[in-house]
Design an enzyme around this catalytic site. Structure first.
Site, short mmCIF file in Angstrom:
data_model
loop_
_atom_site.label_atom_id
_atom_site.label_comp_id
_atom_site.label_asym_id
_atom_site.label_seq_id
_atom_site.Cartn_x
_atom_site.Cartn_y
_atom_site.Cartn_z
N ILE A 1 22.42 -22.18 -63.86
CA ILE A 1 21.80 -23.51 -63.67
C ILE A 1 22.83 -24.62 -63.82
O ILE A 1 22.55 -25.78 -63.51
CB ILE A 1 20.63 -23.74 -64.65
CG1 ILE A 1 21.08 -23.60 -66.09
CG2 ILE A 1 19.48 -22.80 -64.34
CD1 ILE A 1 20.01 -23.97 -67.12
N LYS B 1 13.41 -25.30 -83.28
CA LYS B 1 14.72 -25.70 -83.79
C LYS B 1 15.17 -27.06 -83.26
O LYS B 1 16.16 -27.63 -83.72
CB LYS B 1 15.76 -24.63 -83.44
CG LYS B 1 15.55 -23.33 -84.19
CD LYS B 1 16.54 -22.26 -83.79
CE LYS B 1 16.37 -21.00 -84.64
NZ LYS B 1 15.07 -20.37 -84.51
N VAL C 1 10.35 -15.74 -81.46
CA VAL C 1 9.60 -14.81 -80.61
C VAL C 1 9.93 -13.37 -81.00
O VAL C 1 11.09 -12.96 -81.00
CB VAL C 1 9.92 -15.04 -79.12
CG1 VAL C 1 9.12 -14.09 -78.26
CG2 VAL C 1 9.62 -16.47 -78.74
N GLY D 1 15.26 -12.89 -68.75
CA GLY D 1 15.30 -12.86 -70.21
C GLY D 1 13.97 -12.45 -70.83
O GLY D 1 13.02 -12.09 -70.13
#
Length: 672
Positions: free
Chosen positions: A375, A442, A480, A323
């Protein structure tokens, strides 16, 4: 086509003829200068060593022969003086010094009429002074003759009359006329490059600086103005078309002020990138303002030797390694010489791209492995831990898109919460040294499922630090730039399509940082962690999304792009916070990184919350899952509550500002 080729050939022949004739013209002028010096010092001047006609002739032949022979040998007439730098003048000084030495030696040895040493030296020095003067005047006329002023026109005429070179205006008028902000080393270096490069598309017309020592003076014939003198009319008089920032160290507030002034005046604004000791292998080039610079905050470089040493020779597992954040973590880690990097991701294309990039950059020097799994898949994760026994685990895998996770609440909980829980358990089971979690602003007083899941992850990590063997930490930062979910790519696409640019609410403000900043923060905070810290970055002033959109539209140069307000999306709030309790912060060795104090939950409390979430997710109902999230994360609020509270606060601030305007010194604010 043939006509075009003929024109090019004619132009080349003209240029070749000029290049062929210029050295000969310069030799003629040098000879004239020498004759003037010889007449003054050998004919008109009568000293104790009065010369006969024969003696004058002998001295002229001897001195002139030495001077011009050495200059020819030193290739003085092969230099292009219009671009001549200090090295050209040093060469002329050196050759004439050698010529004088030979002249002196020959005058002593040959049977000629003698003159005094002082007279010989005066002849050589006066001739050298004249030669230097005509070259400087020529260069000055060539460089400064492009100005649209009476003096500039006069210089053009003189240049054409004495050298046959066409005035530069026709060529210069085709170039982009620029004002350079900064008359320091970088700005002057840029001006020199533009002046000396005939192929350059730019011509500098003025410097803009704050240094009192430089204001009102000229550098390379270019005037230096103070910022107060810069008006739209003055810029128009000098036909300025673009503004170039050439001060790398300029403060963000100052840059923003200047940027807005020149942009509002209708000028294109560019940046001159100059390689510094901090940017190895950098190249000098002009470019448009980057998205990062629209935020007008200096990127924070946090990597240090202590951080590098921590990751050196370690086996590092990065989840979500394909990512935006994960891939940059891989790039940063690769520089630190780890023993091995394991990139784990469910999306194989992203992981593959990072793998190929690092292979090209490092080859066999970097041990790299890709593992494709989720995951949430406990058995697949266990196999990865059993195979590699990672010492450091960085969890950057998460579903992050706010509106999508509102609609897919069950999946958000499975991936973000249970995925993190799996990693924590396996870190303990396989005795990892450190677990670092990538969090978000957040997670603070969340109003959406994504933020709430991240807050739950923080609680899991903090709780594990109280009873586990592994050292845990979480790092929280804002939006970002350049990431897959960033608003910037959306704005770029909308502008490219001709608009409109959509903002959900014109009041929205956000904290921003670059991907390298975020990655360095995660790595440095993880290296300094003792156990259980929740790290927060001082990200400076928040940015209004409307301002960001307007700046991007201005930068694009496209006119008529409309900004449309579409309304807040599900779970979205007007502002983001970085801290739960802003008054409870601890400092770290890095002045930009703080630690939030928060009470960790017990293992039993976490297990109880996890059970509530399991039962809710097993139902498969997103509404039930969201209600469960509200139950396990007490700070999870509805967006209407938070946004309404923010709107009221803003109105109160405006009212207070109005009161302050009418206050006089020493008076209390009136109560209405």
């Amino acid at each position: 086509m043939s006509k075009m080729n003929e024109e090019k050939t004619d132009l080349k022949e003209q240029v070749d003829k000029k290049q062929f004739h210029m050295p000969r013209i310069l030799i003629v002028y040098d000879m004239l200068v020498y004759l003037i010096a010889a007449v003054l010092l050998l004919v008109l001047y009568e000293g104790n060593d009065k010369l006969t006609t024969s003696g004058i002739f002998q001295q002229v032949v001897l001195s002139a022969g030495c001077i011009f022979a050495v200059r020819m040998t030193g290739k003085i007439y092969g230099q292009v003086w219009r671009y001549g730098g200090i090295q050209c003048y040093i060469r002329l000084l050196s050759t004439d010094a050698i010529a004088f030495s030979i002249y002196l030696l020959m005058e002593l040895c040959l049977p000629v009429e003698k003159i005094t040493f002082a007279r010989m030296l005066s002849l050589s020095c006066l001739n050298l002074l004249g030669a230097l003067a005509i070259r400087m005047l020529y260069r000055y006329a060539y460089k400064c003759g492009n100005q649209e002023s009476q003096w500039g026109k006069f210089l053009n005429s003189v240049l054409y009359f004495f050298s046959g070179i066409e005035p530069g205006n026709e060529k210069e008028n085709r170039k982009i006329k620029v004002a350079i902000i900064g008359a320091g080393r970088v700005g002057v270096g840029l001006a020199e490059d533009l002046i000396s490069n005939e192929q350059s598309s730019y011509v500098p017309r003025c410097f803009i600086d704050v240094s009192k020592e430089k204001i009102g003076r000229e550098i390379h014939g270019i005037p230096v103005w103070t910022e107060d003198d810069v008006t739209v009319k003055k810029l128009a008089d000098y036909e300025i078309q673009e503004i170039i920032f050439a001060i790398p160290s300029m403060k963000a507030e100052k840059k923003k002020k200047l940027y807005e002034f020149y942009k509002n005046a209708g000028y294109k604004v560019k940046v001159y990138d100059y390689p510094t000791m901090y940017v190895a292998g950098g190249k000098r080039h002009l470019r448009e303002f980057d998205v990062e610079e629209l935020l007008f905050r200096k990127p924070i470089v946090m990597s240090d030797e202590k951080t590098n040493a921590y990751y050196r020779d370690k086996v590092v597992l990065i989840t979500g390694g394909g990512g935006s954040i994960g891939s940059e973590l891989c790039r940063q880690l690769a520089k630190m010489h780890p023993k091995q990097i394991i990139i784990l991701d469910i999306y194989e294309n992203g992981a593959y791209d990072v793998q190929q990039e690092l292979k090209i950059a490092y080859g066999n020097r970097l041990k790299l492995q890709i593992e494709i799994c989720s995951i949430t898949h406990r058995k697949a994760l266990e196999k990865v831990f059993e195979t590699y026994h990672p010492q450091i685990v960085i969890n950057a895998a998460a579903h992050k898109h706010v509106p999508l996770m509102e609609h897919n609440c069950v999946e958000a909980i499975y991936n973000n919460v249970f995925g993190t829980y799996n990693l924590v358990e396996l870190c303990e089971e396989y005795e990892a040294e450190r677990f670092m979690m990538v969090s978000t602003d957040k997670a603070v007083n969340p109003t959406n499922v994504m933020g709430a899941t991240k807050r739950m992850c923080e609680m899991i990590v903090q709780s594990a630090s109280t009873h586990g063997k592994v050292k845990y930490s979480a790092t929280r930062f804002g939006n970002v730039l350049g990431s897959a979910g960033s608003v910037i790519p959306l704005f770029k696409r909308q502008i490219a399509n001709g608009g409109p640019v959509t903002v959900t609410d014109k009041r929205i403000i956000r904290y921003f940082m670059t991907i390298p900043e975020a990655s360095q923060l995660v790595l440095q905070s993880g290296a300094m962690a003792k156990n259980g810290e929740l790290f927060v970055l001082d990200m400076g002033q928040p940015v209004k999304i409307l301002d960001l959109a307007e700046n991007m539209i201005r930068l694009s140069g496209v006119e008529g792009i409309e900004i449309v307000e579409t309304g807040l999306r599900p779970g979205e709030k007007l502002y983001e916070e970085l801290l739960v309790k802003t008054e409870e912060l601890d400092k770290t060795e890095n002045s930009m990184i703080f630690i939030e104090r928060d009470t960790a939950l017990s293992e039993e409390e976490i297990e109880e919350k996890m059970q509530i979430l399991r039962e809710a997710c097993d139902s498969g109902d997103n509404l039930i899952a969201k209600q469960a999230m509200r139950k396990v994360v007490p700070t999870f609020k509805r967006p209407e509550e938070v946004n309404c509270h923010v709107a009221n606060e803003k109105q109160e601030e405006k009212a207070e500002d109005k009161v302050e305007v009418h206050k006089k010194p020493g008076m209390k604010a009136a109560i209405f």
